[in-house]
Design a protein around this motif. Sequence first.
Motif: not given
Length: 1623
Positions: A1052-1054, A1065-1068, A1073-1077, A1097-1101
Amino acid sequence: MLKDLQLTVGALQPIAMHLQQTTALSLQQHIVMTLQPMPLSWQPTAMDLQPMTITLLHRVNNLLPTVLTLNLSVRAQLPIVMDLNQSISWLQPIGCCGLLKDSNIMIEDQSYKMSPKAKRAKQNLISEDKENKAMDYSVPIFTGREVTISGITDTEEERIKESAAYIARRNLLAKGEGVSVSKVAASASQEEHHEKKSRKVAIRESAERVALKKTLEDTQAFHKKLNQDKLLHAPEFIIKPRSHTVWEKQNVKFHCTVAGWPEPHVTWYKNNVPINVQTPPGKYIIESRYGLHSLEISTCDFEDTAQYHASAMNVKGEISAYASLVVKRYKGEIDASLLHAGTVTMPLSLGVTPHGFASRFEISFVDKFDVTFGREGETMSLGCTVVISPDIKRFKPDIEWYRNGVLITPSKWVQMHWSGERATLTLTHANKEDEGLYTLRVVMGDYYEEYSGYVFVRDADAEIPGAPGAPLDVQCLDANKDYVIVSWKQPAVDGGNPILGYFIDRCEVGTTHWTQCNETPVKFARFPVTGLIEGRSYIFRVRAVNKAGISLPSRVSEPVAALDPADRARLRSHPSAPWTGQIIVTEEEPAEGVIPGPPTDLQVIEATKNYVVLSWKPPGQRGHEGIMYFVEKCVAGTENWQRVNTEIPVKSPRFAVFDLAEGKSYCFRVRCCNSAGIGEPSEATEATVVDDKLDIPKAPGRIMPTRNTDTSVVVTWTEPPDAKELVGYYIESSVVGSGRWEPCNNNPVKGTRFICHGLVTGEKYIFRVRAVNAAGLSEFSQESEPIEVQAAIGGGLLHAAPSPPYDITVLESVRDSMVLGWKQPKVTGGTEITGYYVNYREVIGGVPGKWMEANIKPVSERAYRIQNLKENMVYQFQVAAANLAGVGTPSLPSKSFRCEEWTIAVPGPPHDLACTEIRKDSLVLLWKEPVYTGRSPIAGYYVDIKETEATEEHWRSVNEKPLQKRFLKIGGLKEGVSYVFRVRATNQAGVGKPSAVTDPVVAETQPGTKEMVVDVDDNGVISLNFECDQMSPNSKFVWSKNYEPIEDDSRLDIDTKGGKSKATFKDLGEDDLGIYSCVVTDTDGVSSSYTIDEEEMKRLLALSHERKFPTVPLVSELAVEILEKGEVRFWLQAEKLSGNAKANFVFNDKEIFNGEKYKMKVDQKTGLVEMIMDKLEDKDEGTYTFQLQDGKATNQSSLVLIGDVFKKLQNEADFQRKEWHRKQGPHFVDKLGWEVTSDCNVLLKCKVANIKKETHIVWYKDDREIMVDEEHDFKDGVCTLLISEFSKKDAGTYEVILKDDRGKDSSELKLTNAAFADLMNEVCRRIALSATDLKIQSTAEGIRLYSFVNYYVEDLRVGWVHNDAQIRFTDRVKTGVTGEQIWLQINEPTPQDKGKYTMELFDGKTGHKKTVDLSGQGRSFENYAHVFSDRARVLGGLPDVVTIQEGKALNLSCTVWGDPAPEVSWLKNEKSFVSDANCILKFESGKNVSFTISAVSTLDSGKYSIVVKNKYGTETSDVTVVVIPMSGQTDMAKHAASAQGHNQNHITVAKKKKSTTTNKQEKEGKKKDFIKPYVEEIIATEETPDTPDPNEIPTVETEKDTENNQQAAKEADGKTTVAEVIL
């Protein structure tokens, strides 16, 4: 002959003398010497001496080609020891520019051009028999530079050196003999001259002795270095000890490495006092092993802060190396009020600094410089007095100055001075480039202190009122042989009028003449300057211009040389290793040259409306020599390549192309060349449009001012969207209501925060910002809210110390330690908390003791273990928080806790509960696991909830099963209700003690709350984005995954800019997978989260792939159609296209372009892309592809036209083309066709168009014209041909032709075979439909059933059915067709003939039926027979034809029947006929009828009919009378023919009316078994039985049906009527 003699300075001249005396060398013989690189580790060992070759071993510092001549013509006596520092005559350079001078041999290389072909060196060995011959040696020459060779050469053994030095000193000093200098040896010998020493000579000799002594000392030192392992030499530190800064109670170790012979002895000192390892014991540990020496100091304290040094000594000398030790500690015994106040006057030894806690080095700044304002051209000075305590001898500070974080070095613009107490920096001629934040850094070892102040430089007064300020920061980019790109920054002041552009001036270094480079102002802040002279250096300046005038010039740029980058890099290079010289023999052999391959990776790295910069990589195949390049260009879509650099190729793989037409698209390619030739071109670049690719940035947003001091305001803003290559920002301020804007900075600042100084206290200001890049300045942002200039809280400090922590609890207790937990302070002081300090005290008998420090360093966590406590002792605790402003007030003392071992089996309480993501119906609760886990691992957690005001009995668990994770999203909350929460841990033993209760939390969504959103940009990059508009200047975005800090940044790059933060995300993948806050610090709980599960994830990819490789959506794929004129149209349609969309048209993998053959069009509005070809030829067979590009989105569609598909399309196109030409004249709209009318006739018809009066129409059948009576008027556009009573004879090919002066058209219809059969089927169907109902008719023979049709054809099959059984025809039951009548004749009917009769008509496809019931209407079959037997009829007696000679008597008779008796009447030629004198008609007895003419004449010829009639019916019988004239029998025949003329049938072509000929009737009569002609031979006789008349010709006639089809053939009833012929 000398062998293996080591060459030294002293041995060189004896070798030369030996060569002169023992060899017979001619005057022209010489030795060639070249210098070759050798490794640094090489040591000279020996020489090989032959009559012609000397290997001269010499260590030099630089790579140097040199050719030296050993001149043996000098016969003067030479000294045994020769000093190379003196000029000598027998060693001279051949072809060299340098001369041997004074104390150094100055040698300069020759410049040679590189050989066009690669050379290789080959050694040439000299044989013994050629030793007396002069030899020439070929040496590879390369470019060098001027170097200086020292007089030190190789060494030999110490004994040889000392003896040679002694002899040289004796000869030079005692005898006064010297070495004469000669550039050219002109004579074979020189005579010795003895002169009386004068004062001048004595001084010279004294100087020579001093020089010799120095030379010998240098030689000796060099000897020691080259023989370190054999000779004695003084100690030397290979690695010196390093200074250290440590915390108190830490250990430190100094290391050093010493070399020398004999091995040096190392002694350690502290403040110049030798260290005694025994005092105190264990304090110091000194070790020495294999040249590595160390000093270790254990448990450092304040007293160890000192200067340490190691001293190494042997018989050759002593050397020392110094290092310092600084010991730091935190002193807790201070006044808590001082810590809470956070005052900046607090001593460093007691305060908290950004670089750690106080140490023994106290660096303070006195008489400091403040925010400084200046003007261009003025001299500005910054100074600061530095006080350092303690002052350690030999430990002086390093003084460093920085501008905007960049180290400043002295130059003509900047001067620095350090007096030992005061540091000053002077700007000799201030420019706007000098504006920025200046920082003075004082460095003491590893510790340093800084002081910063901002310097503002305003524009100088313009020479012309209203002219803009001068540009700044002029730099030279991408310099080459004849051009350089000059860049600059736009000024903040435009003089009140927009800047129209900039003028660029150049000046050659060394002159003062400035030349303007551009005739018209340029707006883009980069400009290529051409017309430079290669090899010369230039400086540049820039002036801005508006409508008022031209500004002052900017500060000049740094000098730049007009050189190829490859040459510039080569000139700057320096060899890093020494080299050795060696005489070698080489020869050159030519090698075949290699033509270089094409360059690779050619790309356009910058494109503007003025120039395009190309970059490429050299080819892999290039041979052994250098390569150069030719650059070519062409307009996109053409193949007209033009060379850009026509005269001189470039050497660097980078080139700028000028003189391009703005707005046009170009392609570029590059070729390599060398001496072997020019290589193939590289792949061409994509089409590049000559235009500025950089847009002027948009205005920044969200300008927010914040109070700072009583003369400054902090202004923050957000970066403009889609900003590219930003140079910085300009900020302007204005007093509210004044309407006058002043610049706050004159040098663009980076970042989105700036402190505006120089404001008036108490005034209200508004601010605005605009962004800057090379394309220009953006529009101004919206004005900020007004702010009054006042100092912020804390007397100008931005922050305050935090409030006390609270709710101190014990998380774990053992015998000698306890773990405490507490809650974060409610007030953080405006910045994040940097740590906590814990104090504790004993409570004995309820009386608390003295507070003691539990930690020296601050702890970042809100849990801390206090060690070294006493078991069963009662303690109280307090905690203080610290931030950048200082340490806050400690908390109130906690409850008293006993330090004892916890033995319970269940876990302890969780701690550090926090609520985040608070919304009106949900929140997220976080906690940390218990410190004390009990006797078994923790199995999960239970979360309890209750309303704040509820009692303890109302606690309820949120989850039924224990949670494995340490967070929970709690839903189902009531909006506006206050809640509290607690957490309990559980293990195998049970549920443990609950945690401390959280602070009350109200379930409500704060106004302006924003949620985290996921985004996929146009490059397919997936990111989580969170935005906050409630940030303070020190707020930060803190990201976490599954509510744990993100430490691994590999996934991840912030990136955070202003109030927006993005996690990319560099390479989802599944690992993500998880909860990002994300939580925003220093706000009122601003936070949000986003869950990425497998489905998301599938939808985003999928979306990322679509965005990364976008496609232009198509409404329809590529299709082809034929247009009206026979043109071929290829087309496809996209859903939508932007104005920049373009299409490429490809045929068989080769791009085709708009031209004569192809007409291409792209309609961005409708998305229609089409290509039209005039004609489809055989060579056009293949694959057609349309390639679409709309920004990054691409798509293509292909259509394969090969084989039968192509032929079919080609034929269709040809047909359509012909059709179009056909339709230019009269033509057929609908081709010739047929239809059957209701009258059962066939109508041929066609529809025509483009008809005029002169148009003719002609019909043909089987190529024979059909004459038509009527002319077509074409009013309805339809032409017809009616064929009546269509039959087989009408089969054939019909054609109709239209023609006039414009052309002709034809249409053909074949009515043969199957087509004819189809037509006949339709005709038969129509005939069958026209059939009337069956009728009954009585005849003389019986009963006749019949039906009428329009007309009858043989193809219509007729069948009869009696009582559902097919009728078998016999002589009694017959069927037939008479004209349009279809009948069934039943003779002599019987009772078996009664019943139902059906006539079936079959048209070839279907059947049609007509039915009649003979027994119907209540009457029996016998009634029908009785009626039929009583009808009126002629029974017999009359012949059909009677032929009689004129004048004879004619008598005819017959019998009639009927009941009642019939009425009889006669007709002659269809007209009523009655008895007269000539013809007597009789009717007797109701049944006998006679017809008598006494003397016939030709007027009596004709047809006579007898008509009998009663109530049951009527019957007619005809007889034809032919009277033969007396003139002869020939006339009789003709008369007979004319008499029968009315029975003949003729064909009328005009309407083709059908009539049946006699022959055809006879054929049909023979075919049908029910048509039998009744033939009766009439024998005409006289009334008296005399001899027959020879002129009487018997005539036999065939009985015919009458035209009215009412009567069948007569039956003779067995009687023959004989006509009497009267002779």
